[in-house]
Design a protein around this motif. Structure first.
Motif, PDB file in Angstrom:
ATOM      1  N   LYS A   1       0.938  -1.262   0.125  1.00 41.23           N
ATOM      2  CA  LYS A   1      -0.113  -0.008   0.084  1.00 41.23           C
ATOM      3  C   LYS A   1       0.807   1.455   0.069  1.00 41.23           C
ATOM      4  O   LYS A   1       2.060   1.107   1.011  1.00 41.23           O
ATOM      5  N   GLN A   2       0.509   2.472  -1.013  1.00 37.55           N
ATOM      6  CA  GLN A   2       1.338   3.306  -1.243  1.00 37.55           C
ATOM      7  C   GLN A   2       0.259   4.370  -0.639  1.00 37.55           C
ATOM      8  O   GLN A   2      -0.264   5.011  -0.249  1.00 37.55           O
ATOM      9  N   PHE A   3       0.953   5.092   0.972  1.00 34.86           N
ATOM     10  CA  PHE A   3       0.492   5.694   1.667  1.00 34.86           C
ATOM     11  C   PHE A   3       0.716   7.109   1.328  1.00 34.86           C
ATOM     12  O   PHE A   3       0.192   7.890   1.293  1.00 34.86           O
ATOM     13  N   ASP A   4       1.660   7.463   0.835  1.00 34.32           N
ATOM     14  CA  ASP A   4       2.153   9.036   0.370  1.00 34.32           C
ATOM     15  C   ASP A   4       3.495   9.060  -0.787  1.00 34.32           C
ATOM     16  O   ASP A   4       3.855   8.448  -0.545  1.00 34.32           O
ATOM     17  N   PRO A   5       3.701  10.074  -1.640  1.00 31.97           N
ATOM     18  CA  PRO A   5       1.784  10.478  -2.544  1.00 31.97           C
ATOM     19  C   PRO A   5       0.908  10.132  -2.542  1.00 31.97           C
ATOM     20  O   PRO A   5       0.705   8.433  -2.994  1.00 31.97           O
ATOM     21  N   ALA A   6      -0.457  10.607  -3.346  1.00 31.44           N
ATOM     22  CA  ALA A   6      -1.364  10.098  -4.163  1.00 31.44           C
ATOM     23  C   ALA A   6      -0.519   9.502  -5.450  1.00 31.44           C
ATOM     24  O   ALA A   6       0.316  10.238  -5.491  1.00 31.44           O
ATOM     25  N   PRO A   7      -1.214   8.302  -5.802  1.00 29.20           N
ATOM     26  CA  PRO A   7      -2.616   7.665  -5.593  1.00 29.20           C
ATOM     27  C   PRO A   7      -1.777   6.768  -4.117  1.00 29.20           C
ATOM     28  O   PRO A   7      -0.955   6.159  -4.515  1.00 29.20           O
ATOM     29  N   ARG A   8      -2.989   6.730  -3.691  1.00 32.00           N
ATOM     30  CA  ARG A   8      -3.032   6.312  -2.282  1.00 32.00           C
ATOM     31  C   ARG A   8      -3.103   4.585  -2.705  1.00 32.00           C
ATOM     32  O   ARG A   8      -4.564   4.105  -2.285  1.00 32.00           O
ATOM     33  N   TYR A   9      -2.570   3.555  -3.266  1.00 33.38           N
ATOM     34  CA  TYR A   9      -3.187   2.523  -3.970  1.00 33.38           C
ATOM     35  C   TYR A   9      -2.606   1.339  -3.332  1.00 33.38           C
ATOM     36  O   TYR A   9      -0.986   0.967  -2.725  1.00 33.38           O
ATOM     37  N   HIS A  10      -3.378   0.206  -3.322  1.00 27.50           N
ATOM     38  CA  HIS A  10      -2.626  -1.212  -3.024  1.00 27.50           C
ATOM     39  C   HIS A  10      -2.148  -1.848  -3.974  1.00 27.50           C
ATOM     40  O   HIS A  10      -3.087  -2.480  -5.403  1.00 27.50           O
ATOM     41  N   ALA A  11      -1.075  -1.755  -4.868  1.00 25.96           N
ATOM     42  CA  ALA A  11      -0.518  -2.538  -5.676  1.00 25.96           C
ATOM     43  C   ALA A  11      -0.512  -3.724  -5.382  1.00 25.96           C
ATOM     44  O   ALA A  11      -1.041  -4.537  -7.070  1.00 25.96           O
ATOM     45  N   ARG A  12      -1.639  -4.857  -4.562  1.00 28.30           N
ATOM     46  CA  ARG A  12      -1.281  -5.808  -5.174  1.00 28.30           C
ATOM     47  C   ARG A  12      -3.238  -6.056  -5.886  1.00 28.30           C
ATOM     48  O   ARG A  12      -3.373  -6.491  -6.593  1.00 28.30           O
ATOM     49  N   ASP A  13      -4.012  -5.633  -5.328  1.00 23.82           N
ATOM     50  CA  ASP A  13      -5.031  -4.940  -6.060  1.00 23.82           C
ATOM     51  C   ASP A  13      -4.942  -4.357  -7.189  1.00 23.82           C
ATOM     52  O   ASP A  13      -5.649  -4.891  -8.633  1.00 23.82           O
ATOM     53  N   ALA A  14      -4.263  -3.414  -7.194  1.00 24.82           N
ATOM     54  CA  ALA A  14      -4.397  -2.945  -8.726  1.00 24.82           C
ATOM     55  C   ALA A  14      -3.784  -3.420  -9.756  1.00 24.82           C
ATOM     56  O   ALA A  14      -4.106  -3.417 -11.075  1.00 24.82           O
TER      57      ALA A  14
END
Ligand code: ADP
Ligand code: ZN
Ligand code: ZN
Length: 818
Positions: free
Chosen positions: A412-425
């Motif tokens: 999960k990336q928290f900062d900066p945006a995009p705050r995405y979860h790489a597994r889900d993406a």
């Protein structure tokens, strides 16, 4: 009727911008190409062409672009689709995704800072006039803004020149100067072709009689060449002949010596035995592989749950092999810290030169290279292994995505945006390519296991370690009792010390695990109890023995260790809590003959810091390794027989709904480092709560029990995977403004929205870098539309931003993973 393009700018603005282009440009430009464009009064940005059309913008006069930056698209349509999904799902702008996705060398802009590349010897003759001007300016001024470069060469369009200079390695971007630079080209020399014959050489040496240094170089080169057939590096020759670069250069100028370059690959594999046979799977691995393929037939994302050391990697290898045979690309995602040379060289044995590695410790130029190789679907980037950002690469025919250690929170990336979860993406990316997706873990996340159980994902399991190696024996040691009876030596129980002694006598190695969080050592005044605080953040400063400093982990603020208490002036100061440094020190005191190493953020800085420690431990130069979560991941040490967990409690007490799940995962993973060969390993877990349910589940490997209990709790408190959540964070430097703003927002949410809205609440650290923080959590039932909810929240944000006082409040969204 004119020609226009819509351009995505790498900034957090909602819409794309329309620029006008010429007839000719219209025939050349395609979506995914880069253009340099003016923005505002003075700024220049690199933008991405989103579409080419003939519709002028309604609200403003379209500006002209400055320049085309590419001859072909460097971003493909699937990527654009994927990035649009990311922007919409994680509630940010497409521009923010672009900025996070592209290596920064692709995004030069007026604010970019450039410096000379001091590691590279520049041949001024190679430079074009305009390039020379920039080069010269950088001799006088160490840093230039792109805008300043523009003034120097009296031209607006400087991005292409800078791009050339970057490619020629003459400049680097300021942000990467501190990275160790490894030149791609190594300079070699040989004797000029003319001097091949012996008599010619004699003639030459005679002619050099009055230049003793030069003749020394020639003689040395001759000797070196005689000794081996290997090419001779300029640096080597310089050293062996004890001369300088200048002497060698004068010989090159005279064509006595010839200079040539050999391209060295960035990732040096060393002794690669290309495409050696992959291992035969045992029956458990084989049956897992069959299950996985069956699930893939139904186009399902599949979970492989396999205990540590069950040989999951070998199963991945079989799938990768098949994927590559079909001529498709494969992506192997790992958490950053699991991306080790160990794993890379293991895959290298099978896939040789087909592997490209992509992660944040690589410099910009290296990342650009991988990008280009993937874009052109080159054979040497058929298998990409990388950390979360590798999913941004320009794959055109992806056949397989593997997400290893899928439970890892660092996806999960928290900062900066995009705050995405790489597994889900990555799962979404796999869908866009119709690729197979395999998630692997010994301790799957509750979300993923839930998806497997409910049939959304395929599922298979390996319950035995490879080669019938036993799972390590686990033991909980009650340190509450021991502390009360004063039977602890520092932070070590008698039990742990005994096991350590035995392990060392047997010549085996030990890992001691100290959680990174919650145990940073603090300074405390014994007289008044005061603990120094960070002036910018609401946290205590932590004590760093190594530098004798107090430091803030949030903003980097630091001061020298005070000699007396800031509050009362008393000199009686003590350090409280314990970190890896403290443990290391104690170990050295307790086992003076053992060689002790430490692995944490402090000791692994720099590109190769991490590798050095791992290699030293692997080659048994160290007996005991003290470390943080870093050493739990994907490491395969053959000789470790004991793992000691110094204190399990700090993990459990973390204020987060995932704390228990994480504790289970972390302790199981760290235990998995013990006894990976025939001899059964041992794990000692020290704790104040030996009866805690989670610790029992860890010691009995009761994943199912952990899962059921956690799922019940999540259902009860409406957390994922049963519900969905969105966290809205507000950030402002003024405490009152922040509070009012958060109250306004939560009011609007409550009156607009049926779901559960919690907060606003302060997080545990309520001020960071002088900005106050407050959270709202929105819980969305699965039956509600998530997209609709997000749209509602966005609408509320619009009205919110219309209130003058709130305009400067930052609003940050985190979706699913908070
Ligand atoms: P995991 O990823 O599940 O923790 P690994 O893939 O690292 O496990 O495998 C553990 C060890 O067993 C490794 O040293 C690996 O080389 C070995 N191993 C696994 N499968 C096989 C196999 N089929 N044949 C030979 N060795 C194997
Ligand atoms: Zn005091
Ligand atoms: Zn701070």
């Amino acid at each position: 009727m004119g020609n226009f393009i819509n351009v995505i700018l790498p900034i957090p603005l909602e819409r794309s911008f329309t620029y006008s282009i010429t007839e000719e440009e219209a025939t050349l430009l395609q979506p995914g190409m880069r253009v340099a464009v003016p923005f505002g009064k003075t700024k220049i940005y690199t933008g991405i062409v989103h579409s080419v059309h003939q519709k002028p913008p309604e609200a403003y006069e379209a500006k002209e672009i400055h320049q085309l930056l590419d001859d072909y698209p460097i971003i493909n349509p699937i990527q654009l689709k994927h990035w649009e999904w990311i922007a919409s799902y994680y509630m940010c702008t497409l521009g923010e995704v672009v900025r996070s996705a592209l290596p920064s060398a692709f995004l030069l802009e007026s604010e970019t800072l450039v410096v000379r590349n001091t590691e590279y010897e520049v041949d001024e003759n190679e430079l074009l006039d305009d390039e020379f001007l920039v080069f010269e300016a950088l001799q006088h001024q160490s840093i230039l803004k792109v805008q300043e470069v523009s003034a120097i060469i009296e031209r607006k369009n400087v991005l292409p020149i800078l791009q050339r200079l970057l490619e020629k390695k003459i400049i680097v971007l300021k942000e990467e100067v501190y990275e160790q630079y490894r030149p791609k080209l190594v300079r070699y020399v040989k004797l000029g072709a003319e001097y091949d014959a012996d008599e010619k050489l004699e003639e030459l040496l005679n002619s050099l009689k009055r230049a003793p240094k030069q003749s020394q170089v020639v003689l040395t080169l001759f000797q070196l060449q005689g000794r081996s057939q290997k090419p001779i590096k300029v640096s080597e020759l310089e050293k062996a002949s004890n001369t300088s670069k200048a002497v060698i250069k004068s010989l090159v100028d005279k064509v006595v010596l010839e200079e040539y370059f050999i391209k060295t690959d960035r990732v040096n594999f060393g002794g690669s035995s290309d495409d050696s046979e992959t291992k035969d799977l045992n029956e458990y691995q084989t049956s897992a592989l069959i299950d996985i393929k069956k699930a893939f037939k139904e186009k399902k994302v599949t979970l492989l749950k396999g205990v540590t050391s069950s040989g999951k990697t070998e199963v991945y290898v079989k799938l990768i092999e098949e994927c590559l045979e079909k001529g498709l690309q494969a992506l192997y995602l790992l958490p950053e810290i699991a991306l080790t040379t160990q794993l890379i060289s293991r895959l290298q044995e099978y896939f040789g030169e087909k592997i490209a590695v992509y992660h944040s410790k690589y410099n910009v130029q290296e990342r650009v290279e991988v990008w280009q190789n993937v874009l052109q679907a080159k054979p040497k980037a058929q298998l990409v292994i990388g950390a979360r950002s590798a999913m941004y690469l320009p794959f055109s025919k992806l056949g397989l995505v593997i997400v290893d250690e899928e439970h890892e929170s660092s996806f999960k990336q928290f900062d900066p945006a995009p705050r995405y979860h790489a597994r889900d993406a990555a799962i979404v990316l796999g869908n866009l390519h119709s690729a197979n997706v395999l998630l692997g873990s010994a301790t799957p996340s509750v979300e993923t296991y839930y998806n497997a159980k409910t049939g959304k994902y395929g599922f298979t399991e390996i319950t035995r370690r490879y080669g019938d190696v036993l799972m390590p024996e686990m033991e909980l040691v009650d340190i509450k009792e021991a502390t009360r009876k004063k039977r602890m030596k520092g932070h070590f129980s008698e039990r742990l010390l005994l096991e350590m002694q035995e392990t060392l006598i047997e010549g085996n190695q030990i890992i001691l695990f100290q959680n990174r969080r919650g145990f940073a050592p603090l300074l405390e005044c014994l007289t008044c109890g005061h603990t120094p605080q960070c002036p910018n953040c609401d946290v205590s400063l932590t004590y760093h023995q190594f530098r004798n400093q107090l430091r803030c982990h949030y903003c980097g603020h630091h001061t020298a260790l005070p000699e007396s208490c800031f509050a009362c002036g008393s000199p009686d100061l003590d350090t409280k809590g314990f970190g890896t440094e403290q443990i290391e020190k104690e170990v050295i005191g307790l086992f003076p003959d053992a060689k002790v190493g430490r692995m944490d953020l402090d000791t692994t800085r720099g590109k190769h810091g991490y590798e050095k420690i791992i290699t030293a431990f692997e080659q048994q130069e160290l007996d005991i390794l003290v470390g943080t979560q870093m050493l739990t991941k994907g490491l395969d040490f053959r000789n470790v027989n004991l793992v000691g967990v110094m204190n399990a409690d700090s993990l459990l007490n973390f204020p987060d709904y995932r704390a228990h799940e994480r504790t289970y995962q972390l302790l199981t993973q760290v235990s998995g480092r013990a006894g990976r060969t025939k001899k059964r390993g041992k794990v000692i877990i020290q704790t104040y709560n030996p009866y805690h349910q989670i610790l029992k589940q860890v010691t009995t490997s009761d994943y199912e029990g952990m899962y059921k209990e956690q799922l019940d709790e999540r259902a009860q408190f409406k957390y994922p995977p049963v519900n969905r959540i969105i966290k809205v964070t507000f950030k402002h430097k003024n405490y009152n403004v922040l509070n009012e703003a958060a109250d306004w927002f939560v009011g609007a949410l409550r009156s607009n929205f049926g779901g559960t809205v919690l907060g606003p609440e302060y997080p545990p650290v309520a001020r960071i870098r002088n900005q106050y923080l407050k959270h709202i959590v929105v819980k969305v039932e699965k039956v509600q539309s998530l997209a609709q909810t997000k749209a509602n929240i966005r609408r509320i944000e619009k009205s919110f931003k219309a209130v003058a006082m709130y305009r400067s409040v930052r609003v940050i969204y985190n979706v699913d993973h908070i």
